[in-house]
Design a protein around this motif. Structure first.
Motif, PDB file in Angstrom:
ATOM      1  N   ALA A  81      55.651  52.899 -43.383  1.00  0.00           N
ATOM      2  CA  ALA A  81      54.391  53.461 -43.211  1.00  0.00           C
ATOM      3  C   ALA A  81      53.669  52.608 -42.151  1.00  0.00           C
ATOM      4  O   ALA A  81      52.782  52.998 -41.389  1.00  0.00           O
TER       5      ALA A  81
ATOM      6  N   THR B 154      54.656  52.747 -38.506  1.00  0.00           N
ATOM      7  CA  THR B 154      54.179  54.028 -37.729  1.00  0.00           C
ATOM      8  C   THR B 154      52.600  54.223 -37.575  1.00  0.00           C
ATOM      9  O   THR B 154      52.325  54.759 -36.915  1.00  0.00           O
ATOM     10  N   SER B 155      52.054  53.332 -38.411  1.00  0.00           N
ATOM     11  CA  SER B 155      50.664  53.189 -38.285  1.00  0.00           C
ATOM     12  C   SER B 155      50.177  52.103 -37.238  1.00  0.00           C
ATOM     13  O   SER B 155      48.952  52.157 -37.073  1.00  0.00           O
TER      14      SER B 155
ATOM     15  N   ASN C 194      44.319  60.465 -40.974  1.00  0.00           N
ATOM     16  CA  ASN C 194      44.711  60.782 -41.974  1.00  0.00           C
ATOM     17  C   ASN C 194      44.724  62.073 -42.344  1.00  0.00           C
ATOM     18  O   ASN C 194      45.497  62.684 -43.214  1.00  0.00           O
TER      19      ASN C 194
ATOM     20  N   ASN D 296      47.714  63.515 -41.004  1.00  0.00           N
ATOM     21  CA  ASN D 296      48.937  62.853 -41.669  1.00  0.00           C
ATOM     22  C   ASN D 296      49.169  64.018 -43.102  1.00  0.00           C
ATOM     23  O   ASN D 296      50.381  64.419 -43.165  1.00  0.00           O
TER      24      ASN D 296
ATOM     25  N   SER E 265      49.266  59.615 -34.358  1.00  0.00           N
ATOM     26  CA  SER E 265      50.298  59.951 -35.397  1.00  0.00           C
ATOM     27  C   SER E 265      51.463  60.611 -35.145  1.00  0.00           C
ATOM     28  O   SER E 265      52.325  60.929 -36.020  1.00  0.00           O
TER      29      SER E 265
ATOM     30  N   GLU F   2      54.488  59.044 -36.908  1.00  0.00           N
ATOM     31  CA  GLU F   2      54.576  59.411 -38.362  1.00  0.00           C
ATOM     32  C   GLU F   2      55.287  61.040 -38.330  1.00  0.00           C
ATOM     33  O   GLU F   2      55.963  61.173 -39.157  1.00  0.00           O
TER      34      GLU F   2
ATOM     35  N   ASN G 132      56.185  57.727 -46.184  1.00  0.00           N
ATOM     36  CA  ASN G 132      55.415  57.201 -45.068  1.00  0.00           C
ATOM     37  C   ASN G 132      54.185  57.900 -44.605  1.00  0.00           C
ATOM     38  O   ASN G 132      53.325  57.026 -44.108  1.00  0.00           O
TER      39      ASN G 132
ATOM     40  N   SER H 205      50.934  55.279 -45.040  1.00  0.00           N
ATOM     41  CA  SER H 205      50.242  55.482 -43.571  1.00  0.00           C
ATOM     42  C   SER H 205      48.708  55.559 -43.667  1.00  0.00           C
ATOM     43  O   SER H 205      47.967  54.961 -43.213  1.00  0.00           O
TER      44      SER H 205
ATOM     45  N   ASN I  13      45.943  52.940 -42.845  1.00  0.00           N
ATOM     46  CA  ASN I  13      44.903  53.121 -41.976  1.00  0.00           C
ATOM     47  C   ASN I  13      43.555  52.854 -42.405  1.00  0.00           C
ATOM     48  O   ASN I  13      42.829  52.224 -41.620  1.00  0.00           O
TER      49      ASN I  13
END
Length: 357
Positions: free
Chosen positions: A44, A47-48, A75, A78, A216, A219, A238, A242, A246
């Motif tokens: 997480a 990927t962030s 967010n 995601n 993103s 992700e 994830n 993430s 964030n």
């Protein structure tokens, strides 16, 4: 050439995140962390990293609207888009730890952002609090995972040395990934600002849409591939991890490094942050329904994201249809939240009753 630089920056972010995640996740597995905790932390956070790199780079460029809009938009993307697409591919099973611990933490971090931003700024002190909470959260997860691993398989230490090759190779992957992330973030932010100015679109809208979706992509790739391969803990962890990173890490670092913190736009406080909080709450009932996100629930998430994106486009263009659509979208946040509460109360008892007998 602006589009070329944008795509080059995006490619560098994706490749950099892939290298970072691959090296860091193998190192974490070698340290005895569970797949869920790897998804919640290393994968997480890795990927962030594009969101962090872009937001910090935007702060140094004086584009704080991109920094904050990128996190809020990411967010929303995601939860609604990535979980929606992943659930359409294969229904996602959700671990109890995610329901009982991680989603409430994500919701709490979302509400905390609203509370800290009510005065229109995220100060350096606010950033320090956010980063401190992230460190405490990560440490608690690692300690919890290692205790559980030691209790379940105290003698299984032989696998630690084979989790993907020599540690120096994995460390080089991490360093190379970070370098690409820094370079890619600079290209992407500069190109996005140029595109915004050419199209007459505000930095905030670009951050909420193009930059948020672009950063993103790691992700998206991670969760979709994890879902296809049956690694559903990583797919869900994830996304949830993430979102938490964030809010606490990306915004915390950006506010901490900014000369005067971060400015939180009024439109974010009046609408977008509320949408982010609503979709965070929306995870609860879907996760509670048999601890699974079904395909139809994934379709609902995607429909909500399409509606939100349409609103942003109309708002950016000051379209004549904006007032009517605004009324519809204002009816989006409260009903969605109420539905989550009702469903989370009714459906768990209906699903859990048969196994109890």
């Amino acid at each position: 050439m602006t589009l070329v630089w944008f795509l080059a920056g995006l490619a560098a972010l994706v490749v950099g995140a892939e290298l970072l995640v691959r090296g860091a996740s193998r190192l974490a597995l070698a340290w005895g962390l569970s797949p869920l905790v790897v998804g919640l932390t290393v994968v997480a956070f890795g990927t962030s990293a594009p969101e962090t790199a872009v937001s910090v780079g935007a702060v140094f460029s004086g584009r704080t609207d991109i920094a904050v809009g990128n996190v809020v938009g990411s967010n929303i993307f995601n939860v609604l888009f990535i979980l929606g697409v992943s659930a359409l591919i294969v229904p996602l099973t959700v671990a109890r730890q995610v329901i009982r611990q991680e989603v409430p933490i994500m919701i709490g971090a979302s509400v905390l952002l609203l509370a800290l931003g009510l005065d229109g700024t995220l100060s350096r002190l606010d950033g320090l609090w956010l980063v401190g909470l992230l460190i405490a959260y990560t440490a608690a997860l690692v300690i919890q995972s290692r205790r559980e691993a030691a209790a379940q398989a105290p003698s299984d230490d032989s696998s630690a040395g084979h989790a993907g090759g020599h540690w120096a190779v994995q460390l080089l992957l991490v360093i190379g990934g970070l370098a690409l992330l820094v370079l890619g973030s600079r290209w992407l932010v500069d190109a996005a600002v140029t595109m915004a100015q050419a199209l007459g679109v505000s930095d905030l809208v670009i951050g909420l849409t193009v930059v948020a979706a672009g950063t993103s992509l790691p992700e998206v790739a991670t969760s979709v591939m994890a879902a296809v391969r049956g690694q559903r803990d990583i797919a869900v962890g994830n996304v949830v991890g993430s979102c938490t990173f964030n809010l606490l890490g990306c915004l915390g670092l950006s506010a901490l490094l900014g000369p005067q913190g971060l400015t939180v736009a009024a439109s974010l406080l009046h609408f977008d942050i509320w949408v982010m909080i609503a979709v965070a709450f929306a995870c609860l009932p879907f996760f509670f329904t048999g601890r699974q996100i079904a395909r139809w629930e994934g379709a609902v998430f995607l429909a909500y994201y399409a509606a939100y994106t349409a609103y942003l486009v109309l708002r950016a263009q000051h379209h004549d249809a904006l007032p009517a659509f605004s009324h519809m979208m204002l009816g989006f946040v409260l009903p969605l939240t109420l539905i989550t509460i009702v469903v989370s109360v009714i459906r768990p008892s209906a699903r859990q009753a048969p196994p109890a007998g």
